[in-house]
Write an enzyme that holds these catalytic residues in place. Structure first.
Site, PDB file in Angstrom:
ATOM      1  N   SER A 142      11.035 -27.094   2.062  1.00  0.00           N
ATOM      2  CA  SER A 142      11.280 -28.264   1.212  1.00  0.00           C
ATOM      3  C   SER A 142      10.020 -28.589   0.401  1.00  0.00           C
ATOM      4  O   SER A 142       9.536 -27.763  -0.360  1.00  0.00           O
ATOM      5  CB  SER A 142      11.720 -29.444   2.084  1.00  0.00           C
ATOM      6  OG  SER A 142      12.226 -30.496   1.290  1.00  0.00           O
ATOM      7  N   GLU A 237      16.559 -22.778  -2.694  1.00  0.00           N
ATOM      8  CA  GLU A 237      17.446 -23.657  -1.926  1.00  0.00           C
ATOM      9  C   GLU A 237      17.269 -25.071  -2.469  1.00  0.00           C
ATOM     10  O   GLU A 237      16.278 -25.381  -3.135  1.00  0.00           O
ATOM     11  CB  GLU A 237      17.125 -23.589  -0.427  1.00  0.00           C
ATOM     12  CG  GLU A 237      15.721 -24.042  -0.037  1.00  0.00           C
ATOM     13  CD  GLU A 237      15.574 -25.545   0.137  1.00  0.00           C
ATOM     14  OE1 GLU A 237      16.581 -26.230   0.399  1.00  0.00           O
ATOM     15  OE2 GLU A 237      14.440 -26.040  -0.001  1.00  0.00           O
ATOM     16  N   HIS A 307      18.129 -26.729   3.957  1.00  0.00           N
ATOM     17  CA  HIS A 307      18.224 -28.040   4.597  1.00  0.00           C
ATOM     18  C   HIS A 307      19.421 -28.180   5.539  1.00  0.00           C
ATOM     19  O   HIS A 307      19.921 -29.287   5.744  1.00  0.00           O
ATOM     20  CB  HIS A 307      18.278 -29.132   3.530  1.00  0.00           C
ATOM     21  CG  HIS A 307      16.958 -29.404   2.873  1.00  0.00           C
ATOM     22  ND1 HIS A 307      16.430 -28.581   1.905  1.00  0.00           N
ATOM     23  CD2 HIS A 307      16.058 -30.399   3.057  1.00  0.00           C
ATOM     24  CE1 HIS A 307      15.258 -29.071   1.508  1.00  0.00           C
ATOM     25  NE2 HIS A 307      15.012 -30.166   2.192  1.00  0.00           N
TER      26      HIS A 307
END
Length: 335
Positions: A142, A237, A307
């Site tokens: 992330s 992502e 995630h």
């Protein structure tokens, strides 16, 4: 022959030889340094370079116990539970903990407690002098993509994997995530067979794996942390975005030349997509293929990384072989 012609001839030879040298250098720059794999007795630092860890003590304690069950020692950053508005302490406090982990020769890996937002605020404050003399694994995903990018451009491999806040009370819910994280840290071979997708763009590719969170990759454009994707396989992502935001970011990367010489694209989870009042009209997979339609490299979907609970480890900066078919794909990391 006149002096002018001789001078022009010498300049031309210098330019030709200089270009050959540059090309040779570029070919050797793709192999990144692998930090030493961990072994029993090594030390891991848990730090929080990004969002605040309010009421997350349980997850950090679970992370500590997990590492200790692998016979690893754990050091926790002294500022980890601090709060400065949105962040886990001030920029200086977060930088202090991360710098400690970079510099301490006893620490063999740095595990980010969580992502969120804030890592970009400390990038320019970090000193990698001691780290480059004794590289160690950076672990996270992330927002930690900003650090993955920075360390990649310094020539060192990193580990895209679960963070402390990824650990639920019942660890059996994320067995595969934990197993690939541990196996990779301790040097076991890393290979994946992905479920097929009708959206897969078939083909084979070899290249160094780079990437991470799409928003952060987009944020890094134009900075020294932006990734050169030439000859590389790009992993992306995302979470919590509208499809038109995904398209906007991919179009920006495209216009910046991100995909021009890319070897392939590996698509992870696109989680919790938000619905706009005006619907996009296609799936996010089709959106991605539309952006990449003019390129002939393979595109693989269904990489379980991002995630979701099933967040498998990926070694960024490691050469991989990507084989994409409609019924399955394989990702094989070079040992």
């Amino acid at each position: 022959m006149s002096k002018k012609r001789i001078l022009l001839l010498l300049c031309g030879m210098f330019f030709f030889l200089g270009n050959k040298t540059t090309s040779a250098q570029n070919k050797t720059e793709t192999k990144l340094i692998q930090p030493p794999y961990l072994k029993a007795g090594d030390t891991v630092a848990i730090v929080a370079p990004s969002g605040v860890l309010k009421n997350r003590n349980d997850e950090v304690n679970r992370a500590k116990k997990l590492l200790e069950s692998w016979q690893l020692h754990v050091v926790i950053g002294k500022n980890i539970y601090n709060q400065a508005d949105h962040f886990a302490g001030t920029d200086q406090e977060r930088c202090e903990d991360f710098q400690m982990a970079l510099d301490d020769p006893k620490i063999k890996a740095i595990w980010s407690a969580r992502g969120g937002y804030g890592t970009v605020r400390i990038l320019d404050k970090l000193d990698y002098t001691k780290f480059l003399k004794q590289p160690k694994w950076l672990i996270g995903y992330s927002d930690i993509t900003a650090l993955h990018n920075q360390i990649h451009n310094l020539g060192v491999q990193t580990l895209h994997a679960i963070m402390c806040v990824s650990l639920p009370t019942d660890l059996s819910d994320i067995q595969q995530s934990i197993a690939t994280f541990k196996n990779t840290l301790f040097g076991k071979p890393l290979n994946y067979t992905l479920k097929g997708s009708n959206y897969n763009k078939t083909g084979d590719a070899n290249g160094v794996l780079v990437g991470g969170n799409l928003t952060i990759l987009h944020t890094m454009l134009g900075s020294k942390e932006s990734i050169d994707t030439k000859g590389k396989i790009l992993f992306i992502e995302e979470i919590g975005e509208y499809k038109y935001h995904i398209d906007r970011m991919l179009q920006s990367l495209k216009r910046a030349g991100y995909f021009n010489d890319c070897a392939g694209v590996l698509v992870g989870d696109m989680s919790k997509m938000r619905k706009n009042t005006t619907l996009w009209g296609t799936s996010v997979e089709q959106l991605i293929l539309d952006v990449l339609s003019e390129y002939d490299f393979p595109v693989a979907f269904n990489m379980p990384a991002g995630h979701e609970k099933d967040n498998r480890a990926l070694i960024l900066g490691r050469e991989v072989f990507l084989k994409v078919e409609k019924n399955k794909s394989s990702v094989v990391f070079k040992q």
